[in-house]
Write a protein that holds these residues in place. Structure first.
Motif, PDB file in Angstrom:
ATOM      1  N   PHE A 290       9.117   8.163  22.228  1.00 10.19           N
ATOM      2  CA  PHE A 290       9.209   9.235  21.264  1.00 10.19           C
ATOM      3  C   PHE A 290       9.046   8.847  19.627  1.00 10.19           C
ATOM      4  CE2 PHE A 290      11.336  10.121  25.158  1.00 10.19           C
ATOM      5  CZ  PHE A 290      11.167  11.388  25.504  1.00 10.19           C
ATOM      6  N   GLY A 291       7.899   9.630  19.214  1.00 13.24           N
ATOM      7  CA  GLY A 291       7.469   9.440  17.664  1.00 13.24           C
ATOM      8  C   GLY A 291       8.475   9.997  16.505  1.00 13.24           C
ATOM      9  N   ARG A 292       8.000   9.910  15.268  1.00  8.34           N
ATOM     10  CA  ARG A 292       8.576  10.340  14.010  1.00  8.34           C
ATOM     11  C   ARG A 292       8.660  11.917  14.142  1.00  8.34           C
ATOM     12  NH1 ARG A 292       5.261   6.778  14.073  1.00  8.34           N
ATOM     13  NH2 ARG A 292       5.726   4.549  12.984  1.00  8.34           N
ATOM     14  N   GLU A 293       9.992  12.531  13.506  1.00  8.49           N
ATOM     15  CA  GLU A 293      10.005  13.949  13.608  1.00  8.49           C
ATOM     16  C   GLU A 293       8.647  14.734  12.835  1.00  8.49           C
ATOM     17  OE1 GLU A 293      12.522  11.980  12.995  1.00  8.49           O
ATOM     18  OE2 GLU A 293      14.288  12.827  13.768  1.00  8.49           O
ATOM     19  N   ASP A 294       8.268  14.038  11.933  1.00  5.07           N
ATOM     20  CA  ASP A 294       7.287  14.695  11.009  1.00  5.07           C
ATOM     21  C   ASP A 294       5.790  14.353  11.612  1.00  5.07           C
ATOM     22  OD1 ASP A 294       7.255  12.324   9.979  1.00  5.07           O
ATOM     23  OD2 ASP A 294       7.395  12.793   7.879  1.00  5.07           O
TER      24      ASP A 294
END
Lengths: 252, 252
Positions: B115-119
Motif C-alpha cells: 500500500f502506497g503513500r496517503e498522498d
C-alpha cells in the motif's frame, strides 16, 4: 428501480469515526447518512471526512432510532459476535455481508444499515427491532473492528448489489404484519415464556425473506382468516380478503 | 500448506493510519506488518491500534522496499485508479481484490500486499516492480479511500482465501526469471522504445499466473534453449536442461 442504502450510526462516540464513515460512504457511492444522538461533530469529523464533507454536512440527526429508520423498508443491524452467549436468540441468526447481498439481489426499496455504539453496540431492545442481523467474519482473537472499517467493509460488499424490479414491502406495512403476528401468538395462548423468542424468530424469518407488498397483504389476510375461524372479532373492517397466493408456500 | 499475507506500507505519513492498519490486520487474523520509512509512531498510532498493539510493536521497519519484500514470493500493489492517464501501461492490468483471491486459491507461499503513500501512492519505479496490481472498485466521484479502509477491505476479501498444495515459486527465482527475460529481449534486438513496456507486460502475465517453482525452472530452460540456438554463450554452466513440460503451454 434501485435498492437504496441508508447508513445509520446509533450514538457514535467519536467524531473522527463519523467523519471516516462519511468518507467510506462516498468512496462506495452512498450519501444517505443518519446519526442518532451523535457526539459533537466539529473539526476532527470534518478532517476525517476529507472530500466527503458534503455527506457529513447533509447527515440527518435524530434523537431516536425510530425516527432514523422512518421511510426505510428493512432494518439490518451490524453486530459483533462477542456477546453471543448472553441473549443469544436476540443475535441469531447472523448473516455475512455477502449473504445479505445475495438475499436482496433484484429488489428495489430502501435498506437501513445500522451500526451501534463503539463500546456497547446495540441494546437488546434495539437488536429485537431489526429485521436481519449481519456480522463481518473476523478473527476470534480480535473480532472488534473500528466502526468506520466495519462500514467500509459492508459497503464494499454491497456496492455491486444489483437492484431490480421486486419491490420490498413498505417498512410501515411490515411493522403492522409483525404486530398482527404478535397478537396472534397471544390469541392462541402461545406459552408466554416462549412467546418473545418465537415472535422474534418469526420476525427474523419474514425480515430476511425480503417480502413484497403483495406478500405482506396476503400474510395478513391469512392471519385474519385464522382469527375469524377462532372466533376473534376482526378489528379491521372493509378489508378484502386476499387469496392465498403461491408465495405463501415460502412461509407456511 | 498455507498462503501467508504480509502487509507492507510504503512511507505512511500519518501514524493514526498505521495504528488503524494494525487493528484491521488483527481483526482479519493477520500479523505480518512491514513499514518502509514510516512517519514517527507514537501515542496516536498505539491508540488507533487498540488491542492490536502487539501487531504494531512487532512491525518490521525497513529503509527500502526491496528489504520489505524480501522472502515474499509475490508483490501485489494496491493502487487507486485516478492517475490512469499518465503512465497507463504501468498501472495495467488492474484486478479487483476478489479476482486476486480467485487467482491464488489453492497456493502456498507468501504474498506481499503493498500500500502506497496517503498522498502520492507509488512511484512509477515501484509500480513496475510489482507482479500484479489490484484496485478496490470505488465511486468515480470520490475514489480515494483512507489507507486503513483500503487495507481493511482487501484483507476482508482475502480472509476466506483458501491456501493449498500448489507452492508459489520463490520470489528470488522469479526475479531471476524476469532478469533473464529482460536479457532475452535485448538479445533479440527487440525494438528499444517498446522494450520496457513489453518487458513489463511479460512480467505481469507471469506474475499473476502464480508460477510454481517447477514452472519457473522450465521457463528458464526454454529461454536458455533459445539463447543457445541463437548462438549466445550460456553464462550459467552445469545446469541441466529441463524438459518442456505441459505447464509451458500456459505461456507460449
Amino acid at each position: 428501480m434501485s435498492l437504496d442504502i441508508r447508513v445509520i450510526l446509533v450514538e457514535p462516540m467519536y467524531q473522527g469515526n463519523v467523519g471516516s464513515v462519511a468518507r467510506a460512504m462516498k468512496n462506495f457511492g452512498y450519501t444517505d447518512l443518519v446519526l442518532v444522538n451523535p457526539c459533537k461533530l466539529e473539526g476532527e469529523a470534518r478532517a476525517m471526512s476529507s472530500h466527503a464533507r458534503d455527506v457529513l454536512e447533509r447527515a440527518r440527526i435524530t434523537s431516536t432510532l425510530e425516527e432514523a429508520v422512518k421511510g426505510a423498508d428493512l432494518r439490518i443491524g451490524t453486530t459483533g459476535v462477542t456477546s453471543l452467549k448472553t441473549g443469544e436468540h436476540i443475535r441469531l441468526p447472523l448473516y455475512t455481508p455477502r449473504e445479505l447481498k445475495e438475499k436482496f439481489k433484484g429488489y428495489s426499496g430502501t435498506i437501513a444499515l445500522l451500526f451501534g455504539r463503539e463500546d456497547n453496540g446495540f441494546s437488546n431492545d434495539e437488536l429485537k427491532s431489526f429485521d436481519m442481523l449481519i456480522t463481518i467474519p473476523t478473527s476470534e482473537i480480535y473480532p472488534i473492528m473500528n466502526l468506520s472499517h466495519a462500514v467500509a467493509v459492508v459497503l464494499y460488499e454491497l456496492s455491486d448489489l444489483e437492484g431490480g424490479n421486486n419491490p420490498l414491502a413498505d417498512g410501515f406495512d411490515l411493522q403492522l404484519l409483525y404486530e398482527h403476528l404478535e397478537k396472534l401468538l397471544e390469541e392462541i395462548d402461545y406459552r408466554p415464556h416462549k412467546r418473545d423468542k418465537t415472535f422474534l424468530m418469526l420476525r427474523r424469518i419474514l425480515g430476511r425473506a425480503g417480502l413484497t407488498p403483495r406478500e405482506v397483504q396476503t400474510l395478513r389476510g391469512v392471519i385474519r382468516g385464522i382469527e375469524r375461524k377462532m372466533g376473534y372479532p376482526l378489528k379491521e373492517s372493509g378489508g378484502q380478503e386476499p387469496k392465498i397466493s403461491e408465495s405463501m408456500e415460502r412461509f407456511i
